[in-house]
Design an enzyme around this catalytic site. Structure first.
Site, PDB file in Angstrom:
ATOM      1  N   ASP A  46       0.840  -1.207   0.000  1.00 62.66           N
ATOM      2  CA  ASP A  46       0.000   0.000   0.000  1.00 62.66           C
ATOM      3  C   ASP A  46       0.876   1.259   0.000  1.00 62.66           C
ATOM      4  OD1 ASP A  46       0.875  -0.109   2.621  1.00 62.66           O
ATOM      5  OD2 ASP A  46      -1.118   0.047   3.531  1.00 62.66           O
ATOM      6  N   SER A  47       2.207   1.076   0.019  1.00 66.14           N
ATOM      7  CA  SER A  47       3.131   2.186  -0.220  1.00 66.14           C
ATOM      8  C   SER A  47       2.839   2.833  -1.570  1.00 66.14           C
ATOM      9  CB  SER A  47       4.585   1.693  -0.173  1.00 66.14           C
ATOM     10  OG  SER A  47       4.763   0.556  -0.999  1.00 66.14           O
ATOM     11  N   ASP A  85      -1.060  -6.365  -0.350  1.00 66.66           N
ATOM     12  CA  ASP A  85      -1.296  -5.707   0.943  1.00 66.66           C
ATOM     13  C   ASP A  85      -2.779  -5.484   1.175  1.00 66.66           C
ATOM     14  OD1 ASP A  85       0.364  -4.927   2.998  1.00 66.66           O
ATOM     15  OD2 ASP A  85       1.095  -3.121   1.980  1.00 66.66           O
ATOM     16  N   LYS A 115      -0.836  -9.468   3.025  1.00 65.23           N
ATOM     17  CA  LYS A 115      -0.096  -8.937   4.167  1.00 65.23           C
ATOM     18  C   LYS A 115      -0.996  -7.979   4.933  1.00 65.23           C
ATOM     19  CE  LYS A 115       3.271  -5.727   3.758  1.00 65.23           C
ATOM     20  NZ  LYS A 115       2.692  -4.641   4.585  1.00 65.23           N
ATOM     21  N   GLU A 117      -1.094  -5.429   8.766  1.00 63.93           N
ATOM     22  CA  GLU A 117      -0.299  -4.828   9.833  1.00 63.93           C
ATOM     23  C   GLU A 117      -0.909  -5.104  11.202  1.00 63.93           C
ATOM     24  OE1 GLU A 117       0.281  -0.649   9.022  1.00 63.93           O
ATOM     25  OE2 GLU A 117       1.031  -1.049   6.989  1.00 63.93           O
ATOM     26  N   GLU A 184       9.450  -3.910  10.576  1.00 63.99           N
ATOM     27  CA  GLU A 184       9.771  -2.584  10.026  1.00 63.99           C
ATOM     28  C   GLU A 184      10.179  -1.620  11.129  1.00 63.99           C
ATOM     29  OE1 GLU A 184       7.045  -0.910   7.178  1.00 63.99           O
ATOM     30  OE2 GLU A 184       8.058   1.045   7.222  1.00 63.99           O
TER      31      GLU A 184
HETATM   32  O1  KIV Z   1       3.514  -1.062   1.642  1.00 64.25           O
HETATM   33  C1  KIV Z   1       4.650  -1.525   1.530  1.00 64.25           C
HETATM   34  O2  KIV Z   1       5.332  -1.359   0.518  1.00 64.25           O
HETATM   35  C2  KIV Z   1       5.179  -2.276   2.668  1.00 64.25           C
HETATM   36  C3  KIV Z   1       6.614  -2.674   2.638  1.00 64.25           C
HETATM   37  C4  KIV Z   1       7.515  -1.524   2.677  1.00 64.25           C
HETATM   38  C5  KIV Z   1       6.932  -3.679   3.680  1.00 64.25           C
HETATM   39  O3  KIV Z   1       4.470  -2.551   3.573  1.00 64.25           O
END
Ligand code: KIV
Length: 267
Positions: A46-47, A85, A115, A117, A184
């Site tokens: 989600d970056s 994510d 993924k 959090e 992280e």
């Molecule tokens: O959103 C993302 O790119 C991430 C990574 C940096 C681990 O969570």
């Protein structure tokens, strides 16, 4: 083509003492390049909210955004394990919503794992998603979706209490059934301690050299994004400079009537 990387293969890499490489990707072309280069895991992070959409943080990213980008990456991902994510609010409201949204990333977008959090607080959610047959990668420490709760992007786990909390988070994520966990923004020795304690692989970002693998945001490592550059980023290329030069050459060729030439034109 080398063998397809699967979830069990990622877990075995830790047992064999092989380091795991992970990079983010958000579209087809990047996915092709990273996959052909042999990266183990492609993460549609989600970056993308920051490096693709220009948002100040990851909070505005939606399930629609994640499905769109994960689909594009899936078309270019042949060998790497593809992880999508779960964005903010797609898994925090209820376990039912979490399972449904995790399932959408697999069913509608082609992800092979998701993924999310959070540690102890997400234990039941991770358990519910894995019970549905969906592999989960955890993410603890500096979890960017909690940026406002942290008061900014601050290294977590410096004090004893916070350190103990992160150790509990790591244990909870493993017990809940996650196959790997991103660590992280935490002290290197804490990440090393977690890595030694867990049987599942740890993938570090700003967590020192002792993790089982490392992940970077592709725009950071290629020098494509410089709004802010965290200390943990290593720049492997300066593509912004390269692109700037190429675009300037194009502009001057157009202005000076050097492009297109006969070789780019039709009779
Ligand atoms: O959103 C993302 O790119 C991430 C990574 C940096 C681990 O969570």
């Amino acid at each position: 083509m080398a063998d397809k990387i699967t979830v069990p293969e990622i877990v075995k890499k830790k047992r064999r003492g092989e380091k795991i490489s992970c990079l983010t990707a958000y579209d087809y072309s990047f996915a092709r390049i990273l996959d052909e280069a042999g990266v183990d895991i492609l993460l549609v992070g989600d970056s993308l909210g920051c490096v693709v959409q220009g948002q100040p943080n990851t909070l505005p990213v939606t399930m629609g955004d994640m499905i769109y980008h994960t689909r594009a990456v899936a078309r270019g991902c042949r060998r790497a394990l593809l992880v999508g994510d779960l964005p903010f609010l797609s898994y925090q409201v209820s376990r039912e919503e979490a399972v449904r949204n995790a399932g959408r990333l697999l069913q509608e977008a082609g992800a092979e794992a998701v993924k999310l959090e959070g540690g102890v607080v997400q234990r039941d959610t991770i358990e519910a998603i894995t019970r549905a047959g969906i592999p989960v990668m955890g993410h603890i420490g500096l979890t960017p979706q909690s940026v406002h709760a942290f008061g900014g992007y601050r290294i977590q786990g410096k004090e004893k209490e916070a350190r103990d909390r992160i150790l509990s988070d790591a244990g909870a994520v493993e017990e809940a059934g996650a196959f790997a966990v991103v660590l992280e923004g935490m002290p290197a020795d804490l990440a090393g301690e977690i890595t030694a304690q867990l049987t599942i692989p740890t993938i570090g970002i700003g967590a020192g050299p002792d993790c089982d693998g490392q992940v970077l945001v592709i725009h950071d490592m290629l020098g494509l994004f410089d709004d802010f550059t965290p200390k943990f980023v290593k720049r492997y290329a300066d593509l912004k400079k390269t692109m700037n030069g190429a675009v300037k050459n194009f502009i001057s060729d157009v202005r000076e009537r050097k492009f297109p030439g006969p070789e780019h034109s039709f009779k």
